[in-house]
Design a protein around this motif. Structure first.
Motif, mmCIF file in Angstrom:
data_model
loop_
_atom_site.group_PDB
_atom_site.id
_atom_site.type_symbol
_atom_site.label_atom_id
_atom_site.label_comp_id
_atom_site.label_asym_id
_atom_site.label_seq_id
_atom_site.Cartn_x
_atom_site.Cartn_y
_atom_site.Cartn_z
ATOM 1 N N PHE A 13 -33.641 31.499 68.367
ATOM 2 C CA PHE A 13 -33.280 32.376 69.476
ATOM 3 C C PHE A 13 -32.248 33.357 68.951
ATOM 4 N N ALA A 14 -32.533 34.656 69.004
ATOM 5 C CA ALA A 14 -31.623 35.684 68.501
ATOM 6 C C ALA A 14 -30.586 36.014 69.565
ATOM 7 N N LEU A 15 -29.312 35.832 69.228
ATOM 8 C CA LEU A 15 -28.241 36.155 70.165
ATOM 9 C C LEU A 15 -27.827 37.604 70.010
ATOM 10 N N GLU A 16 -27.499 38.223 71.129
ATOM 11 C CA GLU A 16 -27.030 39.602 71.149
ATOM 12 C C GLU A 16 -26.035 39.741 72.282
ATOM 13 N N ALA A 17 -25.317 40.826 72.294
ATOM 14 C CA ALA A 17 -24.382 41.077 73.386
ATOM 15 C C ALA A 17 -25.164 41.190 74.691
ATOM 16 N N PRO A 18 -24.565 40.747 75.806
ATOM 17 C CA PRO A 18 -25.259 40.880 77.090
ATOM 18 C C PRO A 18 -25.631 42.338 77.355
ATOM 19 N N PRO A 19 -26.903 42.592 77.668
ATOM 20 C CA PRO A 19 -27.387 43.962 77.851
ATOM 21 C C PRO A 19 -27.238 44.442 79.294
ATOM 22 N N ALA A 20 -27.718 45.652 79.498
ATOM 23 C CA ALA A 20 -27.802 46.180 80.862
ATOM 24 C C ALA A 20 -28.756 45.307 81.665
ATOM 25 N N LYS A 21 -28.581 45.251 82.950
ATOM 26 C CA LYS A 21 -29.345 44.362 83.822
ATOM 27 C C LYS A 21 -30.850 44.554 83.726
ATOM 28 N N ASP A 22 -31.335 45.755 83.450
ATOM 29 C CA ASP A 22 -32.774 46.000 83.459
ATOM 30 C C ASP A 22 -33.443 45.801 82.092
ATOM 31 N N GLU A 28 -34.833 36.288 72.712
ATOM 32 C CA GLU A 28 -33.540 36.851 72.383
ATOM 33 C C GLU A 28 -32.762 37.018 73.673
ATOM 34 N N GLY A 29 -31.475 36.948 73.546
ATOM 35 C CA GLY A 29 -30.638 37.064 74.740
ATOM 36 C C GLY A 29 -29.215 36.681 74.415
ATOM 37 N N TYR A 30 -28.575 35.980 75.325
ATOM 38 C CA TYR A 30 -27.169 35.673 75.170
ATOM 39 C C TYR A 30 -26.859 34.313 75.770
ATOM 40 N N ILE A 31 -25.608 33.910 75.661
ATOM 41 C CA ILE A 31 -25.158 32.637 76.200
ATOM 42 C C ILE A 31 -24.387 32.899 77.484
ATOM 43 N N HIS A 58 -12.885 18.844 83.716
ATOM 44 C CA HIS A 58 -13.738 20.001 83.976
ATOM 45 C C HIS A 58 -15.081 19.788 83.291
ATOM 46 N N THR A 59 -16.089 20.559 83.729
ATOM 47 C CA THR A 59 -17.400 20.557 83.097
ATOM 48 C C THR A 59 -17.669 21.950 82.553
ATOM 49 N N LEU A 60 -17.983 22.028 81.262
ATOM 50 C CA LEU A 60 -18.278 23.293 80.598
ATOM 51 C C LEU A 60 -19.763 23.314 80.258
ATOM 52 N N THR A 61 -20.459 24.377 80.668
ATOM 53 C CA THR A 61 -21.892 24.512 80.422
ATOM 54 C C THR A 61 -22.153 25.816 79.677
ATOM 55 N N ALA A 62 -22.953 25.740 78.613
ATOM 56 C CA ALA A 62 -23.389 26.923 77.865
ATOM 57 C C ALA A 62 -24.910 26.940 77.924
ATOM 58 N N GLU A 63 -25.485 28.036 78.448
ATOM 59 C CA GLU A 63 -26.934 28.140 78.633
ATOM 60 C C GLU A 63 -27.485 29.373 77.928
ATOM 61 N N LEU A 64 -28.589 29.195 77.184
ATOM 62 C CA LEU A 64 -29.280 30.350 76.613
ATOM 63 C C LEU A 64 -29.950 31.114 77.746
ATOM 64 N N THR A 65 -29.787 32.421 77.736
ATOM 65 C CA THR A 65 -30.307 33.276 78.793
ATOM 66 C C THR A 65 -31.060 34.441 78.152
#
Length: 85
Positions: A13-22, A28-31, A58-65
């Motif tokens: 999964f290629a990570l990148e900076a969060p993009p524009a909503k559209d 590929e995506g972000y966390i 506390h509960t910490l969650t990291a999700e691929l998006t």
């Protein structure tokens, strides 16, 4: 407020900076990071810090998006319990 260092590993999964909503992407995506269910951060980095405002459990969650903001199907995430002093 305590800064908690976090490190994650994303494979195939290629990570990148969060993009524009559209924006639209494939494998590929972000966390998306949540603390106690509340969104606190989106990042394309595998190392980051999360501000924990209160002492205690506390509960910490990291999700691929995906780049368009959608969760993978099935969702791919890691969740850990942390205690801030």
């Amino acid at each position: 407020v305590r800064d908690v260092p976090v490190s994650v590993i994303a494979e195939n999964f290629a990570l990148e900076a969060p993009p524009a909503k559209d924006s639209v992407g494939e494998a590929e995506g972000y966390i998306s990071v949540r603390l106690d269910g509340a969104d606190v951060l989106t990042t394309g980095e595998t190392t980051f810090s999360v501000a924990v405002p209160d002492a205690g459990a506390h509960t910490l969650t990291a999700e691929l998006t995906y780049a368009d903001g959608d969760s993978l199907d099935p969702a791919v995430y890691a969740e850990i319990a942390i205690t801030a002093e």
